[in-house]
Design a protein around this motif. Structure first.
Motif, mmCIF file in Angstrom:
data_model
loop_
_atom_site.group_PDB
_atom_site.id
_atom_site.type_symbol
_atom_site.label_atom_id
_atom_site.label_comp_id
_atom_site.label_asym_id
_atom_site.label_seq_id
_atom_site.Cartn_x
_atom_site.Cartn_y
_atom_site.Cartn_z
ATOM 1 N N TYR A 6 0.844 -1.192 0.000
ATOM 2 C CA TYR A 6 0.000 0.000 0.000
ATOM 3 C C TYR A 6 0.874 1.236 0.000
ATOM 4 C CZ TYR A 6 -3.705 -3.252 1.269
ATOM 5 O OH TYR A 6 -4.595 -4.293 1.278
ATOM 6 N N LYS A 7 0.756 2.020 -1.048
ATOM 7 C CA LYS A 7 1.560 3.231 -1.160
ATOM 8 C C LYS A 7 0.816 4.407 -0.555
ATOM 9 C CE LYS A 7 3.761 1.670 -5.439
ATOM 10 N NZ LYS A 7 5.039 1.364 -4.773
ATOM 11 N N PRO A 8 1.524 5.348 0.046
ATOM 12 C CA PRO A 8 0.857 6.522 0.611
ATOM 13 C C PRO A 8 0.262 7.396 -0.486
ATOM 14 C CG PRO A 8 3.229 6.807 0.661
ATOM 15 C CD PRO A 8 2.990 5.397 0.230
ATOM 16 N N LEU A 9 -0.822 8.063 -0.163
ATOM 17 C CA LEU A 9 -1.468 8.966 -1.115
ATOM 18 C C LEU A 9 -0.770 10.316 -1.107
ATOM 19 C CD1 LEU A 9 -5.208 8.263 -0.264
ATOM 20 C CD2 LEU A 9 -3.907 7.368 -2.199
ATOM 21 N N PRO A 10 -0.890 11.047 -2.216
ATOM 22 C CA PRO A 10 -0.355 12.418 -2.232
ATOM 23 C C PRO A 10 -1.072 13.253 -1.177
ATOM 24 C CG PRO A 10 -0.932 11.683 -4.437
ATOM 25 C CD PRO A 10 -1.479 10.665 -3.507
ATOM 26 N N TRP A 11 -0.351 14.155 -0.538
ATOM 27 C CA TRP A 11 -0.971 15.013 0.466
ATOM 28 C C TRP A 11 -0.384 16.410 0.353
ATOM 29 C CZ3 TRP A 11 2.498 17.103 3.948
ATOM 30 C CH2 TRP A 11 3.740 16.447 4.051
ATOM 31 N N THR A 12 -1.094 17.346 0.948
ATOM 32 C CA THR A 12 -0.636 18.724 0.921
ATOM 33 C C THR A 12 -1.067 19.392 2.221
ATOM 34 O OG1 THR A 12 -0.644 20.772 -0.375
ATOM 35 C CG2 THR A 12 -2.733 19.598 -0.199
ATOM 36 N N LYS A 13 -0.809 20.679 2.357
ATOM 37 C CA LYS A 13 -1.216 21.414 3.548
ATOM 38 C C LYS A 13 -2.233 22.473 3.152
ATOM 39 C CE LYS A 13 3.054 20.932 6.206
ATOM 40 N NZ LYS A 13 4.155 21.657 6.904
ATOM 41 N N LEU A 14 -3.138 22.774 4.079
ATOM 42 C CA LEU A 14 -4.056 23.880 3.836
ATOM 43 C C LEU A 14 -3.256 25.177 3.753
ATOM 44 C CD1 LEU A 14 -7.038 23.066 6.253
ATOM 45 C CD2 LEU A 14 -6.959 22.783 3.771
ATOM 46 N N LYS A 15 -3.587 25.990 2.766
ATOM 47 C CA LYS A 15 -2.852 27.243 2.574
ATOM 48 C C LYS A 15 -3.403 28.339 3.475
ATOM 49 C CE LYS A 15 -1.675 26.266 -2.242
ATOM 50 N NZ LYS A 15 -1.805 26.710 -3.656
ATOM 51 N N ARG A 16 -2.499 29.068 4.081
ATOM 52 C CA ARG A 16 -2.894 30.176 4.930
ATOM 53 C C ARG A 16 -3.625 31.228 4.099
ATOM 54 N NH1 ARG A 16 -0.903 31.438 9.819
ATOM 55 N NH2 ARG A 16 0.859 30.018 9.481
ATOM 56 N N GLY A 17 -4.741 31.713 4.587
ATOM 57 C CA GLY A 17 -5.501 32.738 3.889
ATOM 58 C C GLY A 17 -6.503 32.210 2.889
ATOM 59 N N VAL A 18 -6.479 30.905 2.622
ATOM 60 C CA VAL A 18 -7.447 30.307 1.696
ATOM 61 C C VAL A 18 -8.599 29.732 2.516
ATOM 62 C CG1 VAL A 18 -7.845 28.542 -0.059
ATOM 63 C CG2 VAL A 18 -5.655 29.753 0.017
ATOM 64 N N PRO A 19 -9.836 30.233 2.315
ATOM 65 C CA PRO A 19 -10.971 29.744 3.130
ATOM 66 C C PRO A 19 -11.202 28.246 2.949
ATOM 67 C CG PRO A 19 -11.578 31.716 1.900
ATOM 68 C CD PRO A 19 -10.262 31.254 1.354
ATOM 69 N N CYS A 20 -11.674 27.614 4.001
ATOM 70 C CA CYS A 20 -12.054 26.197 3.963
ATOM 71 C C CYS A 20 -13.428 26.080 4.622
ATOM 72 C CB CYS A 20 -11.031 25.338 4.698
ATOM 73 S SG CYS A 20 -11.398 23.570 4.657
ATOM 74 N N TYR A 21 -14.446 25.714 3.843
ATOM 75 C CA TYR A 21 -15.825 25.720 4.326
ATOM 76 C C TYR A 21 -16.296 24.310 4.671
ATOM 77 C CZ TYR A 21 -15.942 30.385 2.269
ATOM 78 O OH TYR A 21 -15.675 31.688 1.963
ATOM 79 N N LEU A 22 -17.247 24.243 5.596
ATOM 80 C CA LEU A 22 -17.918 22.978 5.862
ATOM 81 C C LEU A 22 -18.856 22.674 4.701
ATOM 82 C CD1 LEU A 22 -18.830 23.343 9.646
ATOM 83 C CD2 LEU A 22 -16.914 22.110 8.634
ATOM 84 N N PRO A 23 -19.084 21.382 4.404
ATOM 85 C CA PRO A 23 -19.966 21.049 3.274
ATOM 86 C C PRO A 23 -21.404 21.423 3.568
ATOM 87 C CG PRO A 23 -19.445 19.078 4.514
ATOM 88 C CD PRO A 23 -18.592 20.179 5.087
ATOM 89 N N ARG A 24 -22.123 21.768 2.513
ATOM 90 C CA ARG A 24 -23.553 22.015 2.650
ATOM 91 C C ARG A 24 -24.273 20.689 2.796
ATOM 92 N NH1 ARG A 24 -24.577 26.531 -2.140
ATOM 93 N NH2 ARG A 24 -23.328 28.195 -1.194
ATOM 94 N N ALA A 25 -25.296 20.700 3.634
ATOM 95 C CA ALA A 25 -26.068 19.473 3.838
ATOM 96 C C ALA A 25 -26.727 19.070 2.528
ATOM 97 C CB ALA A 25 -27.128 19.685 4.910
ATOM 98 N N ALA A 26 -26.571 17.804 2.199
ATOM 99 C CA ALA A 26 -27.161 17.307 0.951
ATOM 100 C C ALA A 26 -28.669 17.203 1.108
ATOM 101 C CB ALA A 26 -26.574 15.945 0.600
ATOM 102 N N GLY A 27 -29.391 17.758 0.178
ATOM 103 C CA GLY A 27 -30.851 17.676 0.215
ATOM 104 C C GLY A 27 -31.319 16.319 -0.280
ATOM 105 N N HIS A 28 -32.497 15.923 0.181
ATOM 106 C CA HIS A 28 -33.057 14.657 -0.289
ATOM 107 C C HIS A 28 -33.504 14.799 -1.740
ATOM 108 C CE1 HIS A 28 -32.844 13.053 3.682
ATOM 109 N NE2 HIS A 28 -33.695 13.932 4.182
#
Length: 199
Positions: A6-28
């Protein structure tokens, strides 16, 4: 196990100053009377149900329903065995007052076990094998015949025990059919949903 399997997946870091939002609730998804019944079932095989102990107070039950935005709670024991179901109708309004009067106690002394629908005495259930091939119209008609806004769905394990798979809720079916939720009597709610089945 080989370390290189099992090989590790590519990863990165969250960039400072770039917004990160919670997901919107999926509607039925929108449904109609001919949609598969499973599209309107709350599936407990994928979504953990909200539970409460039979010894909990009605205030605790009401708080849990409000916080979780549900109209019912499953009542379970320490082994996660289903004991019954408690609904808003059982914890608010005239029904708990009548039960308290009958028991000769104050309403504040009632617990969930006093007002729940016992699984053996009053809880009708549908079987997953029947639901799997049914349509939304079949479910609405069944709920109307039972005169209830909820119905549990069960399957069986290897030892022929009941296994709770999900629940049908008239309120959820209303939302998915694009109807407004109302607080009128069940009969009026049913008539609104049933009137759309022929469209």
């Amino acid at each position: 196990m080989p370390e290189n399997r099992y090989k590790p997946l590519p990863w990165t870091k969250l960039k400072r100053g770039v917004p990160c939002y919670l997901p919107r609730a999926a509607g039925h998804a929108s449904v109609d009377a001919n949609s598969p019944a499973l599209e309107v079932m709350t599936d407990y095989r994928r979504q953990t149900p909200v539970t409460i102990a039979r010894s909990a107070s009605l205030d605790d039950a009401n708080r849990a329903m409000t916080l979780c935005r549900v109209q019912y709670l499953l009542v379970t024991d320490e082994q996660q065995q289903l004991l019954g179901i408690v609904t808003e109708a059982g914890t608010r309004g005239n029904q708990p007052l009548a039960i308290a009067h009958r028991m000769g106690v104050r309403p504040g002394e009632l617990v969930v076990g006093n007002v729940m629908i016992d699984k053996h005495d009053e809880a009708e259930v549908l079987h997953l094998r029947d639901v799997a091939h049914a349509r939304v119209g079949n479910i609405v008609t069944t709920l109307k015949e039972l005169g209830t806004p909820f119905c549990l769905v069960v399957d069986h394990d290897e030892e022929d025990h009941h296994v709770l798979c999900g629940v049908f809720s008239l309120a959820r079916i209303q939302r998915q059919m694009g109807l407004e939720a109302h607080t009128e009597e069940i009969a009026q709610t049913f008539s609104q949903v049933v009137s759309t089945l022929g469209r």
